[in-house]
Design a protein around this motif. Sequence first.
Motif, short mmCIF file in Angstrom:
data_model
loop_
_atom_site.label_atom_id
_atom_site.label_comp_id
_atom_site.label_asym_id
_atom_site.label_seq_id
_atom_site.Cartn_x
_atom_site.Cartn_y
_atom_site.Cartn_z
N GLY A 364 0.80 -1.21 0.00
CA GLY A 364 0.00 0.00 0.00
C GLY A 364 0.83 1.26 0.00
O GLY A 364 0.34 2.33 -0.36
N LYS A 365 2.10 1.17 0.39
CA LYS A 365 2.96 2.34 0.46
C LYS A 365 3.84 2.49 -0.76
O LYS A 365 4.65 3.41 -0.83
N LEU A 366 3.74 1.58 -1.73
CA LEU A 366 4.62 1.62 -2.88
C LEU A 366 4.01 2.42 -4.02
O LEU A 366 2.80 2.59 -4.12
N CYS A 367 4.90 2.90 -4.89
CA CYS A 367 4.44 3.66 -6.04
C CYS A 367 3.70 2.74 -7.02
O CYS A 367 3.99 1.55 -7.11
N THR A 368 2.77 3.32 -7.74
CA THR A 368 2.02 2.57 -8.75
C THR A 368 2.52 2.97 -10.14
O THR A 368 2.51 4.14 -10.51
N VAL A 369 2.98 1.98 -10.88
CA VAL A 369 3.46 2.20 -12.24
C VAL A 369 2.37 1.76 -13.21
O VAL A 369 1.99 0.58 -13.21
N PRO A 370 1.83 2.65 -14.01
CA PRO A 370 0.76 2.26 -14.94
C PRO A 370 1.23 1.21 -15.93
O PRO A 370 2.42 1.11 -16.25
N LEU A 371 0.27 0.42 -16.42
CA LEU A 371 0.61 -0.66 -17.35
C LEU A 371 1.18 -0.12 -18.64
O LEU A 371 2.12 -0.71 -19.21
N ASP A 372 0.64 1.02 -19.13
CA ASP A 372 1.17 1.55 -20.39
C ASP A 372 2.61 2.01 -20.24
O ASP A 372 3.39 1.96 -21.19
N HIS A 373 3.02 2.42 -19.04
CA HIS A 373 4.42 2.77 -18.81
C HIS A 373 5.29 1.52 -18.76
O HIS A 373 6.43 1.52 -19.22
N ALA A 380 11.16 -2.33 -16.87
CA ALA A 380 9.90 -2.79 -16.28
C ALA A 380 9.30 -3.94 -17.07
O ALA A 380 8.72 -4.87 -16.50
N LEU A 381 9.45 -3.90 -18.38
CA LEU A 381 8.82 -4.90 -19.23
C LEU A 381 9.37 -6.30 -18.97
O LEU A 381 8.63 -7.28 -19.03
N GLN A 382 10.65 -6.39 -18.67
CA GLN A 382 11.21 -7.72 -18.46
C GLN A 382 10.63 -8.38 -17.22
O GLN A 382 10.40 -9.60 -17.21
N MET A 490 -5.34 -7.55 -20.00
CA MET A 490 -4.18 -7.55 -19.11
C MET A 490 -4.32 -6.54 -17.99
O MET A 490 -3.84 -6.75 -16.87
N LEU A 491 -5.00 -5.42 -18.27
CA LEU A 491 -5.16 -4.36 -17.26
C LEU A 491 -6.20 -4.72 -16.21
O LEU A 491 -6.00 -4.44 -15.02
N ARG A 492 -7.30 -5.37 -16.60
CA ARG A 492 -8.42 -5.61 -15.69
C ARG A 492 -8.39 -6.99 -15.05
O ARG A 492 -8.83 -7.14 -13.91
N ASP A 493 -7.92 -7.97 -15.78
CA ASP A 493 -7.97 -9.34 -15.27
C ASP A 493 -7.11 -9.47 -14.02
O ASP A 493 -5.94 -9.08 -14.01
N GLU A 494 -7.68 -10.05 -12.97
CA GLU A 494 -6.96 -10.19 -11.70
C GLU A 494 -5.74 -11.09 -11.81
O GLU A 494 -4.84 -11.03 -10.98
#
Length: 962
Positions: A364-373, A380-382, A490-494
């Motif tokens: 909960g304290k970590l940064c959120t990196v968007p999927l498109d980034h 990040a992609l690897q 990929m974005l929505r599926d849990e």
Amino acid sequence: QTSLSIWGWGSLGLVLFLVTFGPFAIFYFAFYILCFVVGGFVVTLLFGKSNSEKYLEQCEHSFLPCMSVGIPKCTEEMKREARPIKIDRRVTGANIIDEPLQQVVQFSLRDYVQYWYYTLSDDESFLLEIRQALQYALVQFSARSKETDWQPYFTTRLVDDFGTHLRVFRKAQQRIAEKGDQMKDQAEELVDTFFEVEVEMEKEVCRDLVCTSPKDEEGFLRDLCEVLLYILLPPGDFQNKIMRYFVREILSQGILLPLINQLSDPDYINQYVIWMIRDSNCNYEAFMNIIKLSDNIGELEAVKDKASEELQYLRSLDTAGDDINTIKNQINSLLYVIKVCDSRIQRLQSGKEIDTVKLAANFGKLCTVPLDHILVDNVALQFFMDYMQQTGGQAHLFFWMTVEGYRVTAQQQLEVLQSRQKDGKHQTNQTKGLLRAAAFGVYEQYLSEKASPRVNIDDNLVAKLAETLNHEDPTPEIFDDIQRKVYELMLRDERFYPSFKQNALYVRMLAELDMLKDPSFRGLDDGEGESFNGSPTGSINLSLDDLSNVPSDETVQFHAYISDTGVCNDHGKTYALYAITVHWRSPNSEETWNTYRRYSDFHDFHMRITEQFENLANILKLPGKKTFNNMDREFLEKRKKDLNAYLQLLLNPEVMKASPALAHYVYDFLENKPYSKGKGDFARKMDTFVNPLRNSMRNVSNAVKSLPDSLAEGMTKMSDNVGKMSERLGQDIKQSFFKVPPLIQKPYSDPEHCRVAATIDDNVDDNIPLRVMLLLMDEVFDLKERNQWLRRNIKNLLQQLIRATYGDTINRKIVDHVDWMTSPEQVADAVKRFRDAFWPNGILAETVPRRDKAIRMRTRVAGKTKLLEVMPDELKHIIGAETTRKGILRVFEMFQHAQLNKRMVYVFLERFLETLFPQNKFHELFNKLHSRSKQMQRYKQRLHSTQAPSLQKSLLVSHIRL
């Protein structure tokens, strides 16, 4: 009858003698005979001796006359001054080399032979023979060097040996880490483990005795020098044992051994590293990161002692006025350093180390990196790719990347087609046919019923796509609808992106992206625990307790404004500096401090937050740059006003609330410490040009390289470069993720247990700089442990960089550079440096006393700080901040063991001699010289014990078959 008459007359004579003279007459008779014999012998001895002496004197005067002229003449010639001996001073044929080389020979004889020889004899012939033997050996050595092609040695063997040495060290570290126990002497254990791994990798040789035993090392050098003398000297001179032993001892003990000891000294290497990058100023942030990351208690204690010494000196100063504020700041900094060292020492002594993976318990304290980034960032992609492989969703990711590559390539080919049509050239059908083949390749690979694995998507969309492919010409946008659905899946599926954010791979990704910032970092003055920094630019390996102390956005308030501005001059460089007054308020405390920032800091901060939070790009507008007259007071006041407006808009509660993670970045920027830039200077200067192209180029690079073989073959004719990269990476993807076996099975050999020369790709072997750079990056940053996608991506990036920088003539330039390195001028310069190092001002250098341990430890800290400081930020953006830091520190740690440094020096020396004397089988010779290694003997015993059961089993099977 005759015998009876003799015995009769004899008996009668005896009876008459006894009757006449009595019974004692026989004794008197015997005594008279004895006296006669003795007297005759004495007279003969005395007379013969005197006559013999007279005869010898006569013979000497008659046959051996005295040389009254020759002996005095020889004595007179010996007393005369010795004539100067003429020596041919030509050795290499180049006067600039021969002159310093003759001086080295002269100094060697003077300091190692003459100083004791003249106490025994004044004869110069022995010294002349030694000098002539040395000179003859040098002439032969020079002749061999001229005939040798040094280009393979410098561009291949030297790099391979260094890479192999680094690989052995890395595997030794991994093996020790796997043991997990606290060892009494970890350095000694590391050395033993290193040579265990070496013999497993080399299989024929192990250099543990030469590197760890001084006695064996001296014997090895003596044997080696004797072999060299056998090769270089004439047979007659080599058979002269006295002269051969003298020359051997001079070479081995007087020259080679001191040189090897100096090159292997870790302190010497650390000083040389500092000297090499002396132009780089040590950064305070990098220094503190090294302290927080250090696992050597000796380093921490040395820094702490020096800081305490400086602290006592500052407290003893009597200052007033403006100086007192400077002194107070310095005292506070030193107190902070001391507290960090104490905290780190206590943690090391207690054995409590922080692991980044533990952060997975509190995301909960970590940064959120968007999927498109994530999809457009190489690092990040690897990690996302590895996670998708674990969950079985790699087909969706590769489909998205392949479509990106198809779209970009199709657009390029259609643009080329349009330009050719304008020029009157017609290739419409051929180009459309290739596009159709490529589109069908994507469909068959991921969407058809035969695809394995298959992308699970709406059947109606797949059917519509199939109909379009059959009846219409393919366009670059033909897959857009399905790609958009795959992205949303990929974005929505849990199973995918939401779960990825709760996985340990996500934490590792943040560490590599340098995004594990500690927003509550306020130093140690408040008595809290230490915050451990995990990367050179400020990423922190937080414990769970550290994360729980991070204040939430609702309880923290920032107020900041620029209170003053001024112009600073640092080493001739002038820049503007802005003083920011910051008010920080939380439920438990309230603080106010001043921090100082340059415009470049604002620019770097703006780039970072707009990349992280896209919505800010439309809200925040940073004041523009000005090239000329940017130090005018009027301009500075205007920029101060604009930057103030920028800060107030940034700290607006609505803006902060819209982006909760923004507070972490703002606090890091406003904290009272030197600002650590996340972007390189080149990246900031070119941001206005590169930023619009960055995402599209990454899409092209990532997606095109992920094309499968079937698609790559169709695209090769359209674009040779794209096709080659696609085909190679397609094979990597198949082998790494889809596990498609190759058509021809090659004999298996674990590349991690082989020399690096045996595992280099054939397709890069002809490109010297690419081969060297890829090999070093593989071993330094352990890229082979990462997926092949990243390694192939880096390889293609290096290829583009080399071609853009040097073009296709890079190999020719490297060969020319090797020729320049072995030119007479460079060789003469090396000989002069050797002469000046061993005989400064013509006098034999004294043994340098070993420096104090504390000084050596502080030198280590300074060396690591400078190495991390000179690492470009662009490298971290390619392979990750954490990987970069670990790789650089691994290389530095490798040079901190004298035994391991000796091993590397001896390997270089062995390869040098093998290159110089290829026909003399030096490889077999070195195997014999190292055959007494204990590690080698144990390895052979283990090998024999493991092979014996399999051999017995094979014999039993053969017997049963028979």
